[in-house]
Design a protein around this motif. Structure first.
Motif, short mmCIF file in Angstrom:
data_model
loop_
_atom_site.label_atom_id
_atom_site.label_comp_id
_atom_site.label_asym_id
_atom_site.label_seq_id
_atom_site.Cartn_x
_atom_site.Cartn_y
_atom_site.Cartn_z
N MET A 195 7.81 -47.46 48.75
CA MET A 195 9.21 -47.78 48.50
C MET A 195 9.31 -49.28 48.28
SD MET A 195 12.52 -46.83 50.77
CE MET A 195 12.22 -45.11 50.37
N GLY A 196 9.72 -49.67 47.11
CA GLY A 196 9.82 -51.10 46.83
C GLY A 196 8.46 -51.75 46.90
N GLN A 197 8.41 -52.94 47.49
CA GLN A 197 7.19 -53.72 47.48
C GLN A 197 6.14 -53.25 48.48
OE1 GLN A 197 9.41 -57.35 49.31
NE2 GLN A 197 7.23 -57.73 49.59
N PHE A 198 6.47 -52.29 49.34
CA PHE A 198 5.52 -51.85 50.35
C PHE A 198 5.14 -50.37 50.23
CE2 PHE A 198 7.57 -55.51 52.42
CZ PHE A 198 6.44 -56.29 52.66
N GLY A 199 5.62 -49.68 49.21
CA GLY A 199 5.37 -48.25 49.10
C GLY A 199 4.07 -47.92 48.41
N ILE A 200 3.96 -46.66 48.03
CA ILE A 200 2.75 -46.17 47.37
C ILE A 200 2.52 -46.93 46.07
CG2 ILE A 200 1.79 -44.17 46.13
CD1 ILE A 200 3.00 -42.39 48.25
N GLY A 201 1.27 -47.34 45.86
CA GLY A 201 0.88 -48.01 44.63
C GLY A 201 1.02 -49.51 44.64
N GLN A 202 1.58 -50.06 45.73
CA GLN A 202 1.79 -51.50 45.78
C GLN A 202 0.56 -52.23 46.33
OE1 GLN A 202 4.55 -52.97 44.39
NE2 GLN A 202 4.81 -50.84 43.75
N PRO A 203 0.23 -53.38 45.77
CA PRO A 203 -0.94 -54.14 46.22
C PRO A 203 -0.64 -54.95 47.48
CG PRO A 203 0.10 -55.28 44.40
CD PRO A 203 0.87 -54.01 44.59
N VAL A 204 -0.38 -54.26 48.57
CA VAL A 204 -0.03 -54.91 49.82
C VAL A 204 -1.30 -55.43 50.48
CG1 VAL A 204 1.04 -54.57 52.09
CG2 VAL A 204 1.91 -53.33 50.09
N ARG A 205 -1.26 -56.67 50.93
CA ARG A 205 -2.44 -57.24 51.59
C ARG A 205 -2.62 -56.60 52.96
NH1 ARG A 205 -4.79 -61.15 48.89
NH2 ARG A 205 -3.64 -62.26 47.26
N ARG A 206 -3.85 -56.49 53.38
CA ARG A 206 -4.17 -55.76 54.61
C ARG A 206 -3.58 -56.45 55.84
NH1 ARG A 206 -9.76 -53.36 55.55
NH2 ARG A 206 -9.88 -55.16 56.90
N LYS A 207 -2.85 -55.69 56.63
CA LYS A 207 -2.28 -56.26 57.84
C LYS A 207 -3.33 -56.46 58.93
CE LYS A 207 0.94 -53.20 58.78
NZ LYS A 207 1.99 -52.45 59.53
N GLU A 208 -4.51 -55.83 58.77
CA GLU A 208 -5.56 -56.01 59.77
C GLU A 208 -6.25 -57.36 59.68
OE1 GLU A 208 -5.95 -51.68 58.25
OE2 GLU A 208 -5.37 -53.62 57.46
N ASP A 209 -6.19 -57.99 58.50
CA ASP A 209 -7.11 -59.09 58.23
C ASP A 209 -6.85 -60.35 59.05
OD1 ASP A 209 -8.55 -57.58 56.52
OD2 ASP A 209 -7.66 -58.37 54.69
#
Length: 777
Positions: free
Chosen positions: A1-15
């Motif tokens: 959904m928007g910038q955080f949904g499926i298909g978005q290049p979200v950077r890993r929150k684990e890193d």
């Protein structure tokens, strides 16, 4: 959904946590009062155990206890299991020897665990381990896959009279042989799929605690999912109730298949903790990793293909010798049949097919699953055959493939071994790769390289994977009191970015803020009962599918609560982007979650809380595929090969997060480059391991790599609701055949059409010298 949904290049929150030193690996865990373990390992590849003397070691200060195989046997510890049950061509059963945690009568490979020493420090434990004396009667050993069936080869298990585990077959050999003889063109290849050693970031480590008061055993160890190990440790080995054994895995630093197994060291440390009633820790070193962690690959393959006058395949024959090592590991014997067998004969339509597999015992470490688990080996064979067919039919490498692809019109397409390819655009994927790699203008680059004294070649591999195996998995989505949402996963993240992707899915399905989604995994105390873990690129399908189904249940329940509070029929309540709407009234999902905690605000028959656990079930797998093009330069005077271009086009279905899939491709390519160019586990004739450290084992380095242009040809899977196909094993599958193809293209002036991996400078140089002089290399 928007910038955080499926298909978005979200950077890993684990890193951020991992890169700033805030990770928690097993070696970071220290428990007050813990003792330390070290192992006595066999220095013989094959020897009878005549006795053991621990007296000198026990007298050393700080030594707590020493346990050998006889101690475990006396305590009733079970054996390590293998559930395979293949039949020979005559209907007889496979040879299936038992494997003790620590052998009592005979040791069968160098590095095998013979005893565990417990002391007050790691240094004291190692010193005492060196003081334990075993009395051996050495016997001849066999380490060679190629020689294991020789009449004079030593028998790893003499009672069987052979080193052959089983001779498994598919198809009618006589029918296929007749079609090969009648074919217009017949090509043959003999190949080695070289043995490789997995190298996770952290060597194996085990910390075990036991509380006698409640008979509770807790084991911390890097795994790919704890439930399977919990079951084996409790039911098969230590004979304890399941709920009295807890497996915890925090950060793992890569799994690659090697982390999904039960090892003798884990059992021995857990046994010691239980016997002593105090915590015990073992931290393995890298030499122990090479000596005892299961290796990958190690096959010798003979393959033949018949083609008609138009260059179309009429029959395929494949014969495989598989080195399983000294024992049957959990899955090693299955890899050609159930791993590679999922996708043979690859992306090509083959009317008739014969497949023979002979797993062989040798005095070496067991082999088992390693990134791709049989599919890289199978694709490598098929792609080398296709290059040979192109030569023989005088067709280009791309054209021979194009004429034989399974087409989209043929799908769903049933493979010979009973799997169904539901989707894929093999020709389109190949064309994308050829275009991105500038295949048509390669001749210009080759000419420029020649002017510099270099040989330039370009290689192509088109492949298919099989992912989503064991498609049953528990997943739970729970709204917490503070408004966060927890994903309690049966899958386990050991580097794939589950915390990021699962947060994206919850954001997509439920409209919850991405930063408020938390992943809980790696602990059997709170993981869903049906938890198989992560392997075979299954998590996007089973984990993602489970989140989708749990979210639907939450929405359905939320509509009832929202309808009740908004005084509307639940059927009239709509849900979109995290908001329930009925007429002019609205409630966010967070507000509904908060209200759901108050029984007074709930309609009749609705239980408090938004908390849903599902067992995702899907009776079919998915089949990611791709086309990789590699360009190389070779210095003919030194044999040094340099990758100068790499294009990877992959169809992994719906791309949940491009950044993460790119990372999976890059990592897989690095491992594929390692197998192709540098990595090779070597034993001498006596079964001594020659590559037991990074001084001797050729791990790929930055100089061996090139920039990888990773692209997608998205063809959604039809077998699951997200349309996903596994992405984790593509690079390791596509790289080896593409690199070997490129090298052989570079060596065309010398008439060299194949060199076995790894493609070391020495091998290449010797092949060139032999071609120049007309002598065998």
């Amino acid at each position: 959904m928007g910038q955080f949904g499926i298909g978005q290049p979200v950077r890993r929150k684990e890193d951020v946590r991992l890169l700033t030193g805030q990770g928690q690996y097993t070696d970071d865990i220290n428990i007050e009062g813990q003792a330390w373990a070290a192992f006595v390992r066999s220095s013989h590849a094959n020897a009878k155990i005549l006795g053991v003397d621990t007296s000198a070691a026990l007298e050393l200060p700080g030594v707590v206890a020493i346990f050998s195989g006889k101690d475990l046997e006396a305590a009733g510890v079970g054996v390590l299991i293998n559930e395979a049950a293949y039949k020979n061509r005559d209907g007889s059963s496979m040879h299936k020897p038992p494997r003790q945690v620590m052998p009592t009568a005979q040791t069968r490979f160098v590095g095998e665990v013979l005893a565990i020493v417990i002391a007050e420090s790691a240094e004291l434990a190692r010193e005492a381990a060196e003081a334990v004396e075993f009395d051996f009667e050495s016997q001849p050993a066999i380490a060679s896959t190629a020689r294991a069936l020789d009449a004079d080869a030593p028998k790893v298990w003499p009672e069987f009279g052979t080193n052959q585990v089983v001779h498994w077959e598919y198809g009618d050999e006589s029918s296929v042989e007749a079609k090969l003889k009648a074919a217009h063109t017949r090509v043959k290849v003999d190949l080695v799929n070289n043995r490789v050693a997995p190298s996770p970031m952290e060597p194996r480590c085990v910390v075990a605690t036991y509380k006698a008061a409640d008979n509770m055993l807790t084991v911390y160890s890097p795994t790919q999912g704890g439930r399977r190990l919990q079951t084996m440790l409790a039911k098969n080995l230590l004979k304890m109730p399941m709920d009295k054994v807890r497996i915890i895995s925090h950060d793992t630093g890569g799994g690659f298949g090697v982390r999904s197994k039960m090892y003798p060291e884990t059992v021995a440390v857990a046994f010691a903790a239980k016997q002593l009633g105090r915590p015990v820790k073992w931290r393995g070193d890298r030499v122990e990793t090479f000596m005892s962690d299961y290796h990958g690959r190690d096959q010798i393959n003979h393959a033949e293909m018949g083609l008609d006058a138009e260059g179309r395949i009429v029959a395929l024959k494949l014969e495989t010798l598989l080195n399983v090592g000294a024992y049957l590991s959990e899955n090693g014997v299955r890899l050609p049949m159930e791993g590679g067998g999922r996708i043979i004969p690859g992306v090509y339509h083959v009317p008739d097919f014969y497949f023979s597999v002979r797993p062989l015992f040798t005095n070496t470490v067991c082999t088992d699953t390693y990134r791709g688990a049989g599919r890289p080996e199978a694709n490598y064979i098929t792609e080398r055959l296709m290059d040979a067919a192109a030569d023989a039919c005088k067709l280009s490498r791309e054209e021979i493939r194009r004429r034989n692809f399974v087409t989209q019109e043929q799908m769903p397409y049933a493979t010979h071994l009973g799997f169904v390819l539901d989707s894929g655009d093999f020709a389109g994927t190949m064309d994308m790769a050829l275009k991105a790699a500038h295949w048509d203008t390669f001749a210009e680059r080759r000419k420029e390289a020649e002017a510099r004294g270099k040989l330039r070649g370009i290689g192509l591999a088109v492949f298919i994977e099989g992912a989503g195996s064991r498609p049953v998995e528990g997943m739970r989505v729970r709204f917490e009191e503070n408004g966060d949402v927890s994903v309690i996963a049966g899958t386990y993240s050991h580097g794939q970015g589950h915390a990021t992707v699962y947060s994206q899915l919850v954001n997509e399905f439920l409209g919850v803020d991405y930063d408020r989604v938390k992943l809980i995994n790696g602990d059997t105390a709170n993981s869903p009962a049906m938890s198989n873990g992560s392997f075979g690129s299954r998590s996007s399908m089973v984990g993602g599918g489970g989140i989708n189904r749990a979210s639907k249940l939450i929405i359905a329940k939320g509509k009832k609560i929202a309808g009740h509070l908004l005084q509307a029929d639940p059927e009239a309540v709509a849900f979109e982007a995290g908001v329930f709407k009925a007429g002019a009234g609205t409630m966010t999902i967070g507000e509904v979650a908060q209200a759901s905690r108050d029984p007074k605000k709930l309609p009749d028959g609705v239980t408090p809380g938004l908390d849903e656990e599902v067992t995702y079930e899907n009776d079919v797998e998915n089949f990611p595929n791709g086309a990789h093009v590699v360009e190389v330069e070779v210095d003919p005077e030194t044999g040094v090969l340099q990758i100068v271009g790499y294009v990877a086009v992959d169809d992994c279905g719906t791309v949940l997060n491009p950044f993460i899939v790119h990372g999976q491709v890059y990592g897989g390519v690095a491992q594929g480059v390692g197998q192709a160019l540098t990595e090779d586990v070597l034993y001498d004739d006596d079964g001594q391991l020659l590559t037991a450290s990074y001084m001797d084992y050729g791990m790929p380095r930055a100089k061996n790599m090139a920039h990888v242009e990773a692209l997608f040809n998205v063809v959604p899977a039809k077998t699951n609701e997200l349309g996903v196909k596994g992405a984790g094993e593509a690079g390791a599958t596509g790289a080896p055949p593409a690199i070997v193809s490129a090298l052989c293209d570079a060596l065309t002036p010398y008439g060299i059409r194949h060199i076995d991996m790894p493609l070391t400078p020495e091998k290449i140089w010797r092949a060139i010298q032999a071609a120049r002089t007309g002598k065998a290399a």
